[in-house]
Write an enzyme that holds these catalytic residues in place. Structure first.
Site: not given
Ligand code: UT7
Length: 329
Positions: A114, A254, A284
């Site tokens: 990115c 970004h 993004n």
């Molecule tokens: O461009 C540069 C590179 N990219 C980034 O910098 C992205 C950085 N990371 C993020 O933006 C976030 O970490 C995400 C948006 C990807 C994820 O958000 P989060 O608040 O960190 O969620 P998490 O990974 O801690 O997941 C929490 C829960 C999980 O369920 P359990 O294990 O608590 O039951 C996931 O399975 O949310 C679940 N989950 C979802 N639920 C519904 C993960 N993705 C989704 C989804 N819809 N799309």
């Protein structure tokens, strides 16, 4: 030595807007979850013929060149930040050169996740300041939808397609790009990478094994690393330019995730209102995210001549960086 001034901005987006509710039809997610955790409401996806990576990049470039009143023949350098060139060979840069008819330019690509646009802009700036080139294009473009795993709700909700470009001209004025800081840490490449793809698996030996070049991401760890890296690199840039957060008129980050932008604003001494945000509409867009947002802000009249503008980026590699500019026009 010359200064490198941005004298035109442009951007291009595919027509198709993919709503959160549409993604909810093929993975287990919801509009409510995506908006709450990322701030994203929709993103653009390129599906049509004529919306290839080079096509989008050329369209953005044409708009920037029109603003700058620069003809294709005047360009002597085209640098494209992308991880999704239409072909492995040749570069997106050469395909853009052909579409524009910029026969006097040298053209090539830079792969920095990115952060591709800031890496391209810094390359162009260095060539311009040294006198090696006079008029150049720095482009950030990705059709990241082509390497998404549409069954992985952790990544497919985040990303979208788009392109942005700036025309950079050598100038003897005091304004222009004041500083560029680029960093990378290859030890952390496994936080965001494409699974196989390209030449990692020698396909002639693997026979008919299908390619799986989609993105794999450790979102949680990336989130923390993004906020810390963006904060550090922005502070370094302020220090080097002897500026405070007060002096910055607009900060274009970004557009990874609204919560990353909010957390970065909190750790920096720069008010959130100064951050330009469009992640809600485009998600993004990888390398395109900064030049796309910069062009929007510029065309809305939010940037005035003499303003201090800061750009901060973070992406796969890992890579990150910042640029501070004094706006030229
Ligand atoms: O461009 C540069 C590179 N990219 C980034 O910098 C992205 C950085 N990371 C993020 O933006 C976030 O970490 C995400 C948006 C990807 C994820 O958000 P989060 O608040 O960190 O969620 P998490 O990974 O801690 O997941 C929490 C829960 C999980 O369920 P359990 O294990 O608590 O039951 C996931 O399975 O949310 C679940 N989950 C979802 N639920 C519904 C993960 N993705 C989704 C989804 N819809 N799309």
């Amino acid at each position: 030595m010359f200064n490198a001034c941005i004298i035109g901005t442009g951007s291009a987006l595919p027509e198709k807007a993919l709503l959160n509710s549409e993604i909810g039809e093929f993975v287990d997610t919801s509009d409510e979850w995506i908006v709450r955790r990322t701030g994203i409401k929709e993103r653009r996806i390129s599906l049509k013929e004529g919306e290839g990576t080079a096509d989008l990049a050329a369209l953005a470039s044409q708009k920037a060149m029109e603003m700058a009143d620069v003809s294709p023949e005047e360009l002597d350098l085209i640098v494209v930040g992308t991880v999704t060139a239409d072909r492995l060979v040749p570069s997106a840069g050469c395909m853009v050169q052909q579409i524009l008819g910029a026969q006097n330019a040298a053209a090539f690509d830079i792969s920095a996740g990115c952060s591709g646009f800031l890496y391209a802009l810094t390359t162009v700036k260095n060539a311009t300041c040294s006198g090696a080139c006079k008029t150049a294009l720095a482009i950030g473009v990705d059709r990241i939808s082509t390497i998404l795993n549409w069954k992985d709700r952790g990544t497919c909700i985040l990303l979208g397609d788009g392109a942005g470009a700036v025309v950079v001209k050598a100038s003897e004025k005091e304004t222009g790009i004041l500083s560029s800081h680029l960093k990378s840490d290859g030890r952390l490449w496994e936080l965001l990478y494409s699974k196989e793809g390209n030449s990692y698996v020698p396909e002639c030996l693997e026979g008919l094994k299908p390619k799986s070049s989609y993105l794999v991401m450790d979102g949680n760890r990336l989130f923390k690393k993004a906020v810390n890296s963006l904060t550090d690199i922005a502070n370094q840039a302020l220090k080097q330019n002897n500026l405070s957060g007060e002096d910055i008129s607009i900060l274009v980050p970004h557009q990874a995730n609204m919560r990353i932008i909010q957390a970065t604003a909190q750790s920096l001494d720069i008010p959130f209102e100064k951050f330009y945000i469009n992640v809600d509409r485009y998600g993004n867009t990888s390398s395109a995210s900064i030049p796309l947002a910069l062009d929007e802000a510029n065309r809305k009249g939010l940037i005035k001549k003499g303003d201090y503008v800061m750009l901060i980026t973070f992406g796969a590699g890992l890579t990150w960086g910042s640029t501070v500019l004094r706006w030229c026009f």
